[in-house]
Motif scaffolding. Structure first.
Motif, PDB file in Angstrom:
ATOM      1  N   ALA A  96       0.833  -1.213   0.000  1.00  8.56           N
ATOM      2  CA  ALA A  96       0.000   0.000   0.000  1.00  8.56           C
ATOM      3  C   ALA A  96       0.861   1.253   0.000  1.00  8.56           C
ATOM      4  CB  ALA A  96      -0.930   0.004   1.216  1.00  8.56           C
ATOM      5  N   LYS A  97       0.324   2.305  -0.570  1.00 14.64           N
ATOM      6  CA  LYS A  97       1.000   3.605  -0.613  1.00 14.64           C
ATOM      7  C   LYS A  97       1.306   4.075   0.809  1.00 14.64           C
ATOM      8  CE  LYS A  97      -1.070   6.305  -3.427  1.00 14.64           C
ATOM      9  NZ  LYS A  97      -1.968   7.306  -4.029  1.00 14.64           N
ATOM     10  N   SER A  98       2.514   4.558   1.027  1.00 17.79           N
ATOM     11  CA  SER A  98       2.923   5.025   2.351  1.00 17.79           C
ATOM     12  C   SER A  98       4.015   6.071   2.201  1.00 17.79           C
ATOM     13  CB  SER A  98       3.420   3.846   3.206  1.00 17.79           C
ATOM     14  OG  SER A  98       4.493   3.179   2.568  1.00 17.79           O
ATOM     15  N   ASP A  99       4.347   6.734   3.321  1.00 16.93           N
ATOM     16  CA  ASP A  99       5.361   7.782   3.277  1.00 16.93           C
ATOM     17  C   ASP A  99       6.726   7.251   2.872  1.00 16.93           C
ATOM     18  OD1 ASP A  99       3.516   9.683   4.026  1.00 16.93           O
ATOM     19  OD2 ASP A  99       4.034   9.623   6.159  1.00 16.93           O
ATOM     20  N   ALA A 100       7.008   6.019   3.252  1.00 15.41           N
ATOM     21  CA  ALA A 100       8.289   5.385   2.934  1.00 15.41           C
ATOM     22  C   ALA A 100       8.063   3.882   2.847  1.00 15.41           C
ATOM     23  CB  ALA A 100       9.330   5.713   4.007  1.00 15.41           C
ATOM     24  N   PRO A 101       8.962   3.155   2.186  1.00 20.73           N
ATOM     25  CA  PRO A 101       8.800   1.709   2.094  1.00 20.73           C
ATOM     26  C   PRO A 101       8.840   1.071   3.483  1.00 20.73           C
ATOM     27  CG  PRO A 101      10.478   2.481   0.556  1.00 20.73           C
ATOM     28  CD  PRO A 101      10.147   3.632   1.445  1.00 20.73           C
ATOM     29  N   PRO A 102       8.057   0.026   3.711  1.00 20.62           N
ATOM     30  CA  PRO A 102       8.112  -0.670   4.995  1.00 20.62           C
ATOM     31  C   PRO A 102       9.369  -1.522   5.104  1.00 20.62           C
ATOM     32  CG  PRO A 102       6.628  -1.804   3.505  1.00 20.62           C
ATOM     33  CD  PRO A 102       7.066  -0.549   2.795  1.00 20.62           C
ATOM     34  N   GLU A 103       9.677  -1.939   6.328  1.00 23.13           N
ATOM     35  CA  GLU A 103      10.777  -2.886   6.521  1.00 23.13           C
ATOM     36  C   GLU A 103      10.470  -4.154   5.712  1.00 23.13           C
ATOM     37  OE1 GLU A 103      13.630  -2.495   8.098  1.00 23.13           O
ATOM     38  OE2 GLU A 103      13.099  -0.418   8.562  1.00 23.13           O
ATOM     39  N   GLY A 104      11.479  -4.675   5.086  1.00 19.59           N
ATOM     40  CA  GLY A 104      11.289  -5.879   4.278  1.00 19.59           C
ATOM     41  C   GLY A 104      11.050  -5.598   2.812  1.00 19.59           C
ATOM     42  N   PHE A 105      10.903  -4.311   2.438  1.00 23.78           N
ATOM     43  CA  PHE A 105      10.755  -3.983   1.026  1.00 23.78           C
ATOM     44  C   PHE A 105      12.015  -4.366   0.258  1.00 23.78           C
ATOM     45  CE2 PHE A 105      12.122  -0.705  -2.069  1.00 23.78           C
ATOM     46  CZ  PHE A 105      11.265  -1.056  -3.110  1.00 23.78           C
ATOM     47  N   ARG A 106      11.830  -4.911  -0.935  1.00 24.53           N
ATOM     48  CA  ARG A 106      12.954  -5.229  -1.794  1.00 24.53           C
ATOM     49  C   ARG A 106      12.504  -5.134  -3.250  1.00 24.53           C
ATOM     50  NH1 ARG A 106      10.498  -9.513   0.287  1.00 24.53           N
ATOM     51  NH2 ARG A 106      10.285 -11.453  -0.928  1.00 24.53           N
ATOM     52  N   ILE A 107      13.469  -5.078  -4.123  1.00 21.28           N
ATOM     53  CA  ILE A 107      13.212  -4.977  -5.552  1.00 21.28           C
ATOM     54  C   ILE A 107      13.392  -6.345  -6.183  1.00 21.28           C
ATOM     55  CG2 ILE A 107      13.905  -3.865  -7.713  1.00 21.28           C
ATOM     56  CD1 ILE A 107      14.954  -1.524  -6.014  1.00 21.28           C
ATOM     57  N   LEU A 108      12.482  -6.709  -7.046  1.00 14.38           N
ATOM     58  CA  LEU A 108      12.533  -8.009  -7.724  1.00 14.38           C
ATOM     59  C   LEU A 108      13.876  -8.178  -8.446  1.00 14.38           C
ATOM     60  CD1 LEU A 108      10.844 -10.538  -8.540  1.00 14.38           C
ATOM     61  CD2 LEU A 108      10.201  -9.262 -10.597  1.00 14.38           C
ATOM     62  N   GLY A 109      14.440  -9.377  -8.336  1.00 13.24           N
ATOM     63  CA  GLY A 109      15.712  -9.648  -8.974  1.00 13.24           C
ATOM     64  C   GLY A 109      16.869  -9.438  -8.018  1.00 13.24           C
ATOM     65  N   VAL A 110      17.333 -10.463  -7.354  1.00 12.55           N
ATOM     66  CA  VAL A 110      18.407 -10.449  -6.355  1.00 12.55           C
ATOM     67  C   VAL A 110      17.947  -9.711  -5.097  1.00 12.55           C
ATOM     68  CG1 VAL A 110      20.814  -9.936  -5.824  1.00 12.55           C
ATOM     69  CG2 VAL A 110      20.160 -10.501  -8.175  1.00 12.55           C
ATOM     70  N   PRO A 111      17.703 -10.439  -4.014  1.00 14.95           N
ATOM     71  CA  PRO A 111      18.009 -11.864  -3.875  1.00 14.95           C
ATOM     72  C   PRO A 111      16.961 -12.802  -4.491  1.00 14.95           C
ATOM     73  CG  PRO A 111      17.109 -11.042  -1.834  1.00 14.95           C
ATOM     74  CD  PRO A 111      17.252  -9.852  -2.738  1.00 14.95           C
ATOM     75  N   ASP A 112      15.763 -12.276  -4.792  1.00 17.10           N
ATOM     76  CA  ASP A 112      14.736 -13.118  -5.416  1.00 17.10           C
ATOM     77  C   ASP A 112      15.087 -13.346  -6.886  1.00 17.10           C
ATOM     78  OD1 ASP A 112      12.342 -12.888  -3.241  1.00 17.10           O
ATOM     79  OD2 ASP A 112      13.420 -10.999  -3.423  1.00 17.10           O
ATOM     80  N   PRO A 113      14.765 -14.508  -7.448  1.00 12.99           N
ATOM     81  CA  PRO A 113      15.010 -14.730  -8.874  1.00 12.99           C
ATOM     82  C   PRO A 113      14.282 -13.683  -9.719  1.00 12.99           C
ATOM     83  CG  PRO A 113      14.481 -16.796  -7.776  1.00 12.99           C
ATOM     84  CD  PRO A 113      14.204 -15.701  -6.788  1.00 12.99           C
ATOM     85  N   GLY A 114      14.996 -13.162 -10.723  1.00 19.09           N
ATOM     86  CA  GLY A 114      14.449 -12.076 -11.523  1.00 19.09           C
ATOM     87  C   GLY A 114      13.897 -12.491 -12.867  1.00 19.09           C
ATOM     88  N   THR A 115      13.766 -11.511 -13.742  1.00 20.12           N
ATOM     89  CA  THR A 115      13.034 -11.676 -14.999  1.00 20.12           C
ATOM     90  C   THR A 115      13.901 -12.024 -16.203  1.00 20.12           C
ATOM     91  OG1 THR A 115      13.189  -9.304 -15.420  1.00 20.12           O
ATOM     92  CG2 THR A 115      11.218 -10.083 -14.262  1.00 20.12           C
ATOM     93  N   LEU A 116      15.205 -12.200 -16.010  1.00 16.78           N
ATOM     94  CA  LEU A 116      16.042 -12.590 -17.154  1.00 16.78           C
ATOM     95  C   LEU A 116      16.032 -14.099 -17.301  1.00 16.78           C
ATOM     96  CD1 LEU A 116      19.076 -10.130 -17.005  1.00 16.78           C
ATOM     97  CD2 LEU A 116      16.787  -9.826 -17.985  1.00 16.78           C
ATOM     98  N   ALA A 117      14.824 -14.615 -17.456  1.00 18.84           N
ATOM     99  CA  ALA A 117      14.590 -16.058 -17.565  1.00 18.84           C
ATOM    100  C   ALA A 117      13.303 -16.274 -18.337  1.00 18.84           C
ATOM    101  CB  ALA A 117      14.481 -16.683 -16.176  1.00 18.84           C
TER     102      ALA A 117
END
Length: 340
Positions: A96-117
């Motif tokens: 949800a929209k918030s003033d800042a990202p919550p703890e645990g926010f991450r961007i897809l692709g490292v450490p999670d498997p990304g889209t170059l597959a």
């Protein structure tokens, strides 16, 4: 029994450390879906891992941008069906929209498997219907850069019709999405570039004026506004342009920044800052809620992300070389062959 798929796997730093290889086809767990990619797009974030500026473990699959077709769903998934054409949300852990990202926010692709597959498993809430008017390549080019631009321009800077917006470094995909969004909101947009060719393309996208980034673009922006200065600067470059961007603002103006690629520090004349009554806004990426808003905004206004060049997925190294040389205007996209 799960099969295998092709993927670009990080083995070590350097483009030669990116391996085109077979990896296990992931199976969706409860609440997850598997998407067969039709196209993926490159980001500077991917380069940071290849250059060693960010850390990735051997075996990681890079990539934050992608679009494709849902081909399998896990237990408990509702609202998503096999065969749905979708965009993949690049934000994880920020619903949800918030003033800042919550703890645990991450961007897809490292450490999670990304889209170059060929395929990727993501949470079911991490896919959004693909606007039918977008090609697969345009759809893959939309997520990360346009989400970042949308939060910067709409959520954080709250740009309004009639305002003047300055966007330094218009060669980047986030800057171009910011231009499209600001113009759709009814703002006047100025931009900067060192390249005459990129300046001309920015004017074709709707930039009213394009100044030389290497010159005093603050003075040029003030001259173009009758000495007043711009209402908003969307600072997409970093420390090397930050001071000049600040000088371009009118008294009471707003500067929103998310970039440190060209210098992560900047000096501020504090006295000028408080006398100018400026507002300084930090931002990064955006929530799933804002992603959905952004996709709707693009569809309502018929906006299309800028695609620079499309390569077959097997030619990712060549695509990364173009990104390394900063030759692109818009997103560099990889096309996956259906049914590989």
């Amino acid at each position: 029994m799960a099969g295998t798929m092709k993927a670009w796997v990080f083995e070590r730093t350097g483009l030669e450390g990116l391996a085109w290889t077979d990896v296990p086809l992931p199976e969706p767990g409860p609440g997850e879906v598997r998407v067969r990619l039709r196209a993926s797009a490159l980001n500077h974030r991917d380069l940071y891992f290849l250059e060693g500026r960010s850390k990735a473990a051997p075996g990681a699959i890079l990539g934050s941008d992608g679009a494709g077709v849902v081909e399998a769903i896990g237990d408990g998934v509702t609202g998503v069906r096999v065969g749905d054409e979708v965009l993949i949300v690049p934000s994880l852990g920020w619903p949800a929209k918030s003033d800042a990202p919550p703890e645990g926010f991450r961007i897809l692709g490292v450490p999670d498997p990304g889209t170059l597959a060929e395929a990727i498993v993501v949470p079911a809430e991490g896919v959004v219907p693909k606007p039918p008017y977008l090609s697969w390549e345009e759809a893959a080019a939309l997520p990360l850069s346009s989400l970042t631009a949308y939060r910067a321009v709409v959520t954080r800077a709250a740009v309004r019709a009639g305002e003047t917006v300055l966007i330094p470094g218009i060669g980047g995909a986030v800057a171009q999405s910011a231009l499209l969004i600001a113009r759709a909101l009814g703002a006047r947009v100025f931009a900067t570039s060192r390249s005459p060719e990129k300046a001309e393309r920015a004017r074709a996208l709707g930039a009213e004026r394009v100044f030389d980034t290497a010159g005093d673009f603050a003075e040029a922006a003030r001259a173009a506004t009758g000495g007043r200065g711009v209402d908003v600067v969307v600072e997409t470059v970093g420390g090397v342009t930050f001071g000049t961007s600040l000088r371009a603002l009118r008294r009471g103006g707003r500067l929103v920044t998310f970039a440190a690629g060209y210098g992560g520090t900047a000096e501020i004349d504090i006295r000028s800052f408080f006398y100018g009554q400026y507002t300084l806004l930090g931002t990064t990426m955006g929530s799933t809620e804002e992603f959905r808003e952004m996709v709707t905004f693009f569809a309502v206004h018929g906006l299309r992300p800028v695609v620079d060049r499309v390569y077959p997925a097997e030619a990712a190294r060549e695509a990364f070389e173009r990104l390394l040389r900063s030759e692109q205007f818009g997103k560099i996209v990889l096309r996956w062959t259906e049914g590989l």
